[in-house]
Design an enzyme around this catalytic site. Sequence first.
Site, mmCIF file in Angstrom:
data_model
loop_
_atom_site.group_PDB
_atom_site.id
_atom_site.type_symbol
_atom_site.label_atom_id
_atom_site.label_comp_id
_atom_site.label_asym_id
_atom_site.label_seq_id
_atom_site.Cartn_x
_atom_site.Cartn_y
_atom_site.Cartn_z
ATOM 1 N N TYR A 118 -7.310 -5.896 -17.934
ATOM 2 C CA TYR A 118 -7.407 -4.464 -18.206
ATOM 3 C C TYR A 118 -7.408 -4.132 -19.697
ATOM 4 C CZ TYR A 118 -7.029 -3.724 -13.211
ATOM 5 O OH TYR A 118 -7.276 -3.721 -11.856
ATOM 6 N N HIS A 132 -17.952 6.254 -0.538
ATOM 7 C CA HIS A 132 -17.267 5.244 -1.344
ATOM 8 C C HIS A 132 -18.188 4.033 -1.554
ATOM 9 C CE1 HIS A 132 -13.702 2.777 -2.570
ATOM 10 N NE2 HIS A 132 -14.430 1.802 -2.047
ATOM 11 N N GLU A 133 -18.773 3.556 -0.470
ATOM 12 C CA GLU A 133 -19.615 2.352 -0.573
ATOM 13 C C GLU A 133 -20.868 2.614 -1.400
ATOM 14 O OE1 GLU A 133 -18.434 -0.453 0.156
ATOM 15 O OE2 GLU A 133 -16.683 0.397 1.152
ATOM 16 N N HIS A 193 -20.347 2.285 -4.995
ATOM 17 C CA HIS A 193 -20.462 0.901 -5.473
ATOM 18 C C HIS A 193 -21.925 0.544 -5.730
ATOM 19 C CE1 HIS A 193 -16.321 -0.320 -4.981
ATOM 20 N NE2 HIS A 193 -16.296 -0.181 -3.684
ATOM 21 N N HIS A 205 -6.938 -7.027 2.499
ATOM 22 C CA HIS A 205 -7.012 -7.515 1.114
ATOM 23 C C HIS A 205 -6.037 -8.642 0.807
ATOM 24 C CE1 HIS A 205 -8.773 -3.554 1.398
ATOM 25 N NE2 HIS A 205 -9.454 -3.785 0.292
HETATM 26 O O1 X8Z Z 1 -11.191 -1.570 0.941
HETATM 27 C C1 X8Z Z 1 -11.558 -0.442 0.669
HETATM 28 C C2 X8Z Z 1 -13.048 -0.089 0.698
HETATM 29 C C3 X8Z Z 1 -13.904 -1.238 0.326
HETATM 30 S S1 X8Z Z 1 -13.793 -1.662 -1.338
HETATM 31 C C4 X8Z Z 1 -13.446 0.368 2.066
HETATM 32 N N1 X8Z Z 1 -10.643 0.535 0.433
HETATM 33 C C5 X8Z Z 1 -9.219 0.271 0.461
HETATM 34 C C6 X8Z Z 1 -8.736 -0.029 1.871
HETATM 35 O O2 X8Z Z 1 -9.485 0.206 2.833
HETATM 36 O O3 X8Z Z 1 -7.609 -0.488 2.026
HETATM 37 C C7 X8Z Z 1 -10.949 1.909 0.066
HETATM 38 C C8 X8Z Z 1 -9.621 2.579 -0.132
HETATM 39 C C9 X8Z Z 1 -8.568 1.521 -0.059
HETATM 40 ZN ZN ZN Z 2 -14.564 -0.177 -2.563
#
Ligand code: X8Z
Ligand code: ZN
Length: 604
Positions: A211, A371-372, A375, A501
């Site tokens: 960062y 959101h997508e 990107h 994630h």
């Molecule tokens: O993972 C995502 C996107 C793809 S980059 C759908 N998001 C996070 C999640 O779903 O946990 C968007 C907001 C937070």
């Molecule tokens: Zn995203």
Amino acid sequence: MLKRNVRSALAPVMLGAAATVSAAPATEQAVRAFIDQAGQRSAELSVKNSRAEWVFQNFITHDTQAMAVDTQKALTILGGEQARQARDYLQVPGLSAQTRRDLELIRHDVSVPSPADAASTAELVEIGAQLKSLYSTGKYCNEAGECSVLRDMELRMANSRDASELLALWQGWREVSPPMRKLYARQVELANQGARDLGYKDLGDYWRSRYDMSGDAFAGDMERYWQEVKPLYESLQCHVRDRLQDVYGEEVMPDDGTIPAHLLGNMWAQGWGNIEDVVMGGAWKAPYDLTAILEQRDMDALDIVKMAEGYFTSLGLEPLPQTFWERSLFTRPEDRDVVCHASAWNVDAVDDLRIKMCIQRTGEEVRVVHHELGHNYYQRAYNQQPYYYRGSANAGFHEAVGDAIALSVTPSYLVKIGLLDKEPATTEENTIAQLMQMALDKVAFLPFGYIMDKWRWQVFSGELSEAQYNDAWWQLRREYQGVSSPVARDSEAFDPGAKYHIPANVSYSRYFLAHLLQFQFHREMCEQAGFKGPLYACSAYGSEQAGQALNAMLSAGKRLPWQQTLENFTGSDDVDVSAMLEYFAPLKDWLDEQNRDRQCGWQS
Ligand code: X8Z
Ligand code: ZN
């Protein structure tokens, strides 16, 4: 297997830990040649890897996984070699500031760094693919033998108001993750070694160091931003808790002030927009219901994507290429396993843009589609940059763009595009209902967005042993979110692994930052659009001037430190939570009024 040796080809002099000393010092010119070649090689291999990864994620089988692992291995080896080389070159005295920054970008370019040996790399990459598969093929089968995939369970969680059904869904999905725990712990061990080889304390330190400031300074800033928005979150938590208690009764609510995680309408309690009806107590109805509108108009996934594209083109940006429509995945195929978690791709790094999503016909998904596409528009805007500048100013910027655009999905915008017949009256009720809907997504998310990495920072630093993973996770959930586990968790549980994630090893601070930055971007675009009025009512739809300002930021990629890019766009060189606070100001007052006689806060 890739055979190349950057060092012998390009680096007559090695300095630093792994240095081999030779006669002539490395020159600026030699280092620049290294940077150029490294970019070219990485660019070629990334495209190959994207194709293999695209096929794997759209068609999860033993073989597609093996093919994706092969290209990922090659990329990890190459990225690792180049990053270690960059680390050494950073010790060369007298390099220009620009060259030093470029070397830092190369040093930071591996998402999960591996130790140098081939066996460790193979193991690390294979674990990564296995974890992703475990998550994406995960199903929950109830006692009657009926199995559900995550998407269907999420939909039920959004709509059910039956506490025992919610609990079954919540617990059921968490059965996918215990088998991940051992693999995860091993991945941490290997990636930590990879990070140490690059000169960092551990993987957390490596992630925090991306960062344009030291990792410690970044951790300090994250905490500062959180403290600045915390009062807003606390007001929301208090009100939501009270409403839930009303609906579900005291026996379901713990008496320590926390909210049980299964009642918030979302599998991870990260966004609470699905329980707006509960929160508003039926007294004040939302002025419109986007999910219902989509149903009434019989809009399908493609229509939703076209609607989102229409917003971007209204700003003067180019339409998406024909191949986007041909190659994207918009709905969940019935006949095979795919990674449903939404993502956006630029497969050839030029304009082979695609999204991969299992779109559902809900208002929430309308925001995810925006959101997508954010990107995709970002990816295309910086495609002219040299390889190491192709990316967002910092990872939070990439996540913020589409969300900032979706903030413009206001009633007036819906009227303009013909989805609403007329704007709802500007009454206090309508304003609060609109802001509540947004706050349940955006404000509720903040502590969750923060703790995902806070937990990993503790894991990566060795502060937590594998046996402590789950308890520490719930301690953070409780402390920051005021959310608790609805049932005691057994010793096998690995609840962080039930969130995409974690197994996918994608850092999450980006989303926390994005939730603040998007309001800054929105405020700036509204100013460019000449909007006068409260921030929550603004839609920058149709403003080419806003589009130009946005596109200037997008096309800069990561050429400059993010603080500079942000300043060029908004006039401020720091994340500024005042935009978000301004947006929600009327709601904050309203919440505080509602909470006046309530006992707020919780025991952590
Ligand atoms: O993972 C995502 C996107 C793809 S980059 C759908 N998001 C996070 C999640 O779903 O946990 C968007 C907001 C937070
Ligand atoms: Zn995203």
